[in-house]
Design an enzyme around this catalytic site. Structure first.
Site, PDB file in Angstrom:
ATOM      1  N   CYS A 195     -25.613  30.196  -5.341  1.00 53.13           N
ATOM      2  CA  CYS A 195     -25.110  29.410  -4.204  1.00 53.13           C
ATOM      3  C   CYS A 195     -26.281  29.104  -3.276  1.00 53.13           C
ATOM      4  O   CYS A 195     -26.442  27.991  -2.772  1.00 53.13           O
ATOM      5  CB  CYS A 195     -24.057  30.192  -3.423  1.00 53.13           C
ATOM      6  SG  CYS A 195     -22.670  30.797  -4.393  1.00 53.13           S
ATOM      7  N   HIS A 199     -27.726  25.794  -1.217  1.00 58.59           N
ATOM      8  CA  HIS A 199     -27.243  25.717   0.163  1.00 58.59           C
ATOM      9  C   HIS A 199     -28.068  26.513   1.171  1.00 58.59           C
ATOM     10  O   HIS A 199     -27.788  26.484   2.365  1.00 58.59           O
ATOM     11  CB  HIS A 199     -25.770  26.105   0.211  1.00 58.59           C
ATOM     12  CG  HIS A 199     -24.925  25.180  -0.619  1.00 58.59           C
ATOM     13  ND1 HIS A 199     -24.740  23.856  -0.285  1.00 58.59           N
ATOM     14  CD2 HIS A 199     -24.262  25.358  -1.790  1.00 58.59           C
ATOM     15  CE1 HIS A 199     -23.979  23.275  -1.206  1.00 58.59           C
ATOM     16  NE2 HIS A 199     -23.685  24.160  -2.136  1.00 58.59           N
ATOM     17  N   CYS A 246     -17.551  24.251  -7.721  1.00 57.66           N
ATOM     18  CA  CYS A 246     -18.985  24.568  -7.665  1.00 57.66           C
ATOM     19  C   CYS A 246     -19.406  25.324  -8.923  1.00 57.66           C
ATOM     20  O   CYS A 246     -20.419  25.009  -9.535  1.00 57.66           O
ATOM     21  CB  CYS A 246     -19.290  25.441  -6.448  1.00 57.66           C
ATOM     22  SG  CYS A 246     -20.163  24.559  -5.157  1.00 57.66           S
TER      23      CYS A 246
END
Lengths: 285, 141
Positions: A195, A199, A246
């Site tokens: 992740c 991000h 995602c």
């Protein structure tokens, strides 16, 4: 101003600060400072509170922000939100309402929370279904979209403007939080992305024409009304719907909504956004 | 800073080299095929095969993160790439050792553990032949 007045004011400010502050273990507090500090440095001039606008707040999104602002003049989710509020307020067969259940629950700013007795992370979705069962109603099967997402939106929007302040204090809570942290930073899927790779490390960068959103502020606006999902006629999605998407995109197996892993991830993301005011619902691309 | 210098040097070298080479005159045949056109190609040379594998979203999907400069004309229908990763240009000058370039595509985390580039060979996202085709194409840009 007299000295005592200043003292009183200071105490008052400290108090209100304390009320907003989340109760977190020192290790967690350090994580929050590191995470938020990284973004403050990376995007100077963007205050913490502004991160509830998601990707729209990033300078790299400037050229597109005007479009979003026009869209927000008549947000596409408004009609559905009226339905959502009706769903929330509608009494069960026994005359009770969701509000009766949630009276004894933490405010939305404290969700998800660690339940010491049950030794698990509780989300709004789980507590909504528990409320339905307890009142002799059918729990909602689809935990990703539609009615469930709209009910969560109707609950969370009541706390709009209040700062997120999830508690992570006890041993069990810290352990659960760490599982979420591990999930966030671990590489996943055939594409080998964590992740954080997108991000945190590459927030604000362009992946083709799209800008990668910042991890800070993630999920403050959920449930979302997403343009991409609206195409198939199912615009509403919970956080776990997004997680599944995602995971699929990095070619990892998406996990079930409300799985222990996704709840832990939800807790980690919420904790990283401590202090960001809720802004529900939100429209996202 | 060193990286930037190397990069600039590569750009200058590329400029000098391309000047020295005879540039092919632009014609319809010099425009690179789009993804759609690639799927319709019955046969293609190694370079075109590499290009097609590179731009295919289910294969290399290089444009997700890289901007690419090409000597041939960029197809108007194809948007440029992202900026997550460094631009792809002057690859021959930057990677005089072809094996090193291939290793980079196969698994970039070997040379830089912090690289976010998907390990196309290690994770079997591309076949060895497809990686060869991409490397062959990279040497032409």
């Amino acid at each position: 101003m007299h000295k005592w007045q200043i003292a009183a004011l200071t105490v008052g400010i400290m108090f209100s600060g304390a009320a907003l502050q989340a109760g977190v273990a020192p290790e967690v507090q350090k994580d929050i400072e590191d995470f938020q500090g990284y973004f403050m440095k990376r995007f100077p001039g963007i205050p913490l509170e502004a991160y509830n606008d998601g990707v729209n707040v990033l300078p790299q999104y400037d050229e597109r922000r005007a479009n979003w602002e026009i869209l927000m003049e008549f947000p596409p989710y408004e009609t559905d939100m009226e339905t959502a509020r009706e769903l929330w307020a509608k009494p069960f067969k026994n005359g009770k309402t969701f509000a009766d259940c949630f009276q004894n629950k933490p405010p939305a700013t404290k969700y998800p929370y660690y339940d010491e007795a049950r030794k698990e992370i509780r989300t709004i979705e789980l507590d909504i279904n528990e409320c339905l069962s307890a009142n002799g109603e059918e729990p909602i099967k689809n935990l990703k979209r539609g009615k469930m997402a709209m009910l969560v939106a109707a609950f969370r929007e009541q706390f709009n403007g209040q700062q997120w302040a999830v508690d992570v204090e006890g041993k069990g809570a810290v352990e659960a939080y760490k599982k979420g942290r591990q999930f966030y930073w671990a590489k996943r899927g055939q594409l080998n992305f964590s992740c954080a790779n997108c991000h945190v490390h590459n927030a604000g960068k362009k992946i083709r024409g799209d800008v990668l959103s910042a991890g800070l502020g993630h999920t403050t606006g959920f449930p979302v009304y997403r343009t991409k999902w609206a195409v198939a006629g199912k615009p509403w999605g919970t956080v776990h719907r997004r997680y599944g998407g995602c995971n699929s995109q990095v070619r990892a197996k998406p996990l079930k909504p409300q799985s222990a892993e996704y709840r832990a991830l939800e807790m980690y993301e919420a904790v990283m956004s401590t202090g960001v005011p809720l802004k529900v619902p939100s429209q996202r691309q | 800073m060193r990286k930037l210098t190397t990069f600039c040097a590569a750009v200058v070298a590329a400029g000098a080299l391309s000047g020295a080479l005879t540039m092919p005159t632009a014609s319809a045949g010099d425009t690179l095929p789009t993804d759609k056109e690639c799927s319709k190609l019955k046969s293609a040379d190694a370079e075109t095969k590499g290009w097609c594998t590179a731009i295919n979203r289910r294969k290399g999907n290089c444009l997700a993160c890289h901007i690419v400069t090409t000597k041939k004309t960029w197809p108007a229908a194809l948007p440029p790439g992202g900026n997550v990763a460094p631009p792809l240009l002057s690859m021959q000058q930057r990677f005089p050792d072809k094996a090193k370039l291939r290793a980079q595509v196969w698994d970039a985390t070997q040379s830089n553990p912090h690289s976010v580039m998907p390990p196309f060979g290690r994770h079997k996202m591309l076949t060895e032949g497809e990686i060869d085709a991409i490397v062959a194409w990279l040497y032409t840009i």
